[in-house]
Motif scaffolding. Structure first.
Motif, PDB file in Angstrom:
ATOM      1  N   LEU A   1       0.843  -1.193   0.000  1.00 54.25           N
ATOM      2  CA  LEU A   1       0.000   0.000   0.000  1.00 54.25           C
ATOM      3  C   LEU A   1       0.876   1.239   0.000  1.00 54.25           C
ATOM      4  N   GLY A   2       0.550   2.193  -0.839  1.00 54.36           N
ATOM      5  CA  GLY A   2       1.373   3.383  -0.986  1.00 54.36           C
ATOM      6  C   GLY A   2       1.304   4.318   0.201  1.00 54.36           C
TER       7      GLY A   2
ATOM      8  N   ALA B   1      13.727  -8.588 -12.905  1.00 54.76           N
ATOM      9  CA  ALA B   1      12.737  -7.961 -13.781  1.00 54.76           C
ATOM     10  C   ALA B   1      12.116  -6.759 -13.078  1.00 54.76           C
ATOM     11  N   LYS B   2      12.051  -5.622 -13.781  1.00 52.58           N
ATOM     12  CA  LYS B   2      11.425  -4.425 -13.229  1.00 52.58           C
ATOM     13  C   LYS B   2       9.908  -4.541 -13.402  1.00 52.58           C
ATOM     14  N   VAL B   3       9.196  -4.603 -12.293  1.00 52.43           N
ATOM     15  CA  VAL B   3       7.744  -4.795 -12.338  1.00 52.43           C
ATOM     16  C   VAL B   3       7.012  -3.464 -12.224  1.00 52.43           C
ATOM     17  N   ILE B   4       7.386  -2.647 -11.230  1.00 56.54           N
ATOM     18  CA  ILE B   4       6.786  -1.329 -11.030  1.00 56.54           C
ATOM     19  C   ILE B   4       7.910  -0.329 -10.800  1.00 56.54           C
ATOM     20  N   GLY B   5       7.810   0.826 -11.458  1.00 55.36           N
ATOM     21  CA  GLY B   5       8.843   1.841 -11.319  1.00 55.36           C
ATOM     22  C   GLY B   5       9.257   2.377 -12.670  1.00 55.36           C
TER      23      GLY B   5
ATOM     24  N   LYS C   1       4.103   5.092 -11.007  1.00 50.89           N
ATOM     25  CA  LYS C   1       5.227   5.132 -10.065  1.00 50.89           C
ATOM     26  C   LYS C   1       4.634   5.556  -8.730  1.00 50.89           C
ATOM     27  N   PRO C   2       4.228   4.589  -7.907  1.00 51.61           N
ATOM     28  CA  PRO C   2       3.374   4.878  -6.750  1.00 51.61           C
ATOM     29  C   PRO C   2       4.068   5.172  -5.429  1.00 51.61           C
TER      30      PRO C   2
ATOM     31  N   VAL D   1      10.586  -4.924  -2.780  1.00 45.07           N
ATOM     32  CA  VAL D   1       9.937  -3.615  -2.807  1.00 45.07           C
ATOM     33  C   VAL D   1      10.910  -2.599  -2.226  1.00 45.07           C
ATOM     34  N   ARG D   2      11.051  -1.457  -2.897  1.00 47.33           N
ATOM     35  CA  ARG D   2      12.012  -0.436  -2.475  1.00 47.33           C
ATOM     36  C   ARG D   2      11.352   0.932  -2.535  1.00 47.33           C
ATOM     37  N   ASP D   3      11.543   1.745  -1.508  1.00 49.27           N
ATOM     38  CA  ASP D   3      10.934   3.071  -1.503  1.00 49.27           C
ATOM     39  C   ASP D   3      11.596   3.979  -2.531  1.00 49.27           C
ATOM     40  N   THR D   4      10.824   4.926  -3.063  1.00 50.25           N
ATOM     41  CA  THR D   4      11.330   5.917  -4.018  1.00 50.25           C
ATOM     42  C   THR D   4      10.847   7.298  -3.582  1.00 50.25           C
ATOM     43  N   ASP D   5      11.232   8.309  -4.336  1.00 50.36           N
ATOM     44  CA  ASP D   5      10.822   9.673  -4.013  1.00 50.36           C
ATOM     45  C   ASP D   5       9.558  10.094  -4.749  1.00 50.36           C
ATOM     46  N   ASP D   6       8.932   9.149  -5.464  1.00 53.99           N
ATOM     47  CA  ASP D   6       7.704   9.472  -6.191  1.00 53.99           C
ATOM     48  C   ASP D   6       6.546   9.654  -5.214  1.00 53.99           C
ATOM     49  N   ALA D   7       5.506  10.322  -5.673  1.00 53.80           N
ATOM     50  CA  ALA D   7       4.299  10.474  -4.853  1.00 53.80           C
ATOM     51  C   ALA D   7       3.664   9.099  -4.631  1.00 53.80           C
ATOM     52  N   ALA D   8       2.788   9.013  -3.630  1.00 54.48           N
ATOM     53  CA  ALA D   8       2.259   7.715  -3.215  1.00 54.48           C
ATOM     54  C   ALA D   8       1.078   7.231  -4.053  1.00 54.48           C
ATOM     55  N   GLY D   9       0.948   7.688  -5.253  1.00 49.17           N
ATOM     56  CA  GLY D   9      -0.112   7.154  -6.106  1.00 49.17           C
ATOM     57  C   GLY D   9      -0.865   8.267  -6.824  1.00 49.17           C
TER      58      GLY D   9
END
Length: 321
Positions: A136-137, A223-227, A235-236, A308-316
């Motif tokens: 969950l984002g 394999a890159k699944v999301i991002g 990019k959630p 799963v790895r955190d990023t600086d993108d917005a949460a959805g």
């Protein structure tokens, strides 16, 4: 980090503590046998009965849902990302105001990034108890759930009321809305018009990835699944990679990010300065940003996991066709 400290960051599948009253449909026939698990972060549970295994969130929440055959989770909408992969069983995901706009069946290992801002539900259509793992984002996933009006009305007939404060009250336990707290208002017909109704053809190509396709893509590298430049859209606020026994490496890495390892198949040997541990299917491990570690299958044969790895993108973001 000592082995004891790392063990406190590993949630074993066999030690998961369920909550059977997590949501408003917990007494509604057809949904009253489901179990919800809050693994990392408080998730979106509306019940004080939930057990949170790891409270500190890494930019997202991790949870799970376990359901016997023919049990379903009622229609609801999220403002932030909701990603599922099937750990056990066969599941049907459906969406739309009445759950009939589109649907897809997922098998073990398949993953879906359900578009935000649409009503969605899911049910176990297999023959055994099934389990889906959820991402969950955002750090605070609470308050982001909106139930379809009929779900709230059905729940009221079975003793559960959701307050406008986001808390659940169970009349079967002698609980009632506190003075000054009103029931959660139902969405109006005008508000409901703002919820998109994407078709199956709209959703599947960009939001669903199949396990065996990912196994093929992860033949040499994860394999890159999301991002960024990944198989699925959006990019959630986190990225998801799929690692197979063929793309695993014993090279020591320090990602500088929060890595959460979620094992799908096989047993994996996690090694770091100070110790080692073995992760089994269904286990979830929260690796801190500063830790240097390696991860490889501990035996031959099929092995796979989602990282799963955190990023600086917005949460959805809201659904866009």
């Amino acid at each position: 980090m000592t082995p004891q400290e790392m063990e406190s960051r590993i949630v074993r599948y066999g030690e998961l503590v369920p909550c059977k009253t997590a949501f408003i449909d917990a007494h509604t026939p057809g949904s009253d046998q489901k179990e919800n698990f809050t693994i990392i972060g408080g998730g979106v549970s509306e019940s004080p009965d939930q057990h949170v295994h790891i409270k500190d969130t890494p930019g997202f929440n991790i949870g799970a849902a376990g359901q016997p055959p023919k049990c379903r989770n009622s229609l609801h909408s999220h403002r932030t990302a909701e990603v599922f992969f099937v750990l056990k069983g066969r599941w049907r995901f459906f969406w739309g105001r009445w759950g009939d706009a589109g649907e897809v069946v997922l098998e073990e290992g398949d993953i879906i990034n359900i578009p935000t801002g649409i009503f969605r539900g899911f049910e176990n259509i297999g023959i055994d108890y099934g389990m889906i793992m959820a991402i969950l984002g955002g750090d605070d996933a609470g308050g982001g759930v909106q139930w379809a009006p009929q779900v709230i009305e059905d729940a009221k007939d079975h003793g559960l009321v959701l307050g406008e404060n986001g808390k659940l009250y169970d009349s079967k336990k002698g609980q009632f809305l506190p003075e000054g707290v009103k029931p959660m208002p139902l969405l109006t017909e005008e508000q409901l018009k703002a919820y998109p109704e994407p078709t199956t053809a709209d959703v599947i190509p960009g939001y669903v990835a199949r396990y065996w396709d990912l196994m093929a893509l992860a033949d040499k590298t994860p394999a890159k699944v999301i991002g960024e430049n990944a198989a699925l859209k959006d990019k959630p606020g986190f990225e998801v990679d799929f690692i197979s026994h063929k793309s695993a490496s014993d090279t020591q890495v320090t990602s500088g990010r929060n890595d959460v390892l979620m094992v799908m198949r096989g047993h994996w040997k996690l090694t770091w300065e100070g110790g080692e541990s073995v992760l089994a299917p269904g286990d979830t491990c929260a690796v801190p940003p500063s830790l240097t570690y390696s991860l490889v299958p501990s035996m031959s044969g099929e092995a796979s996991l989602y990282r799963v790895r955190d990023t600086d993108d917005a949460a959805g973001a809201t659904w866009k066709p």
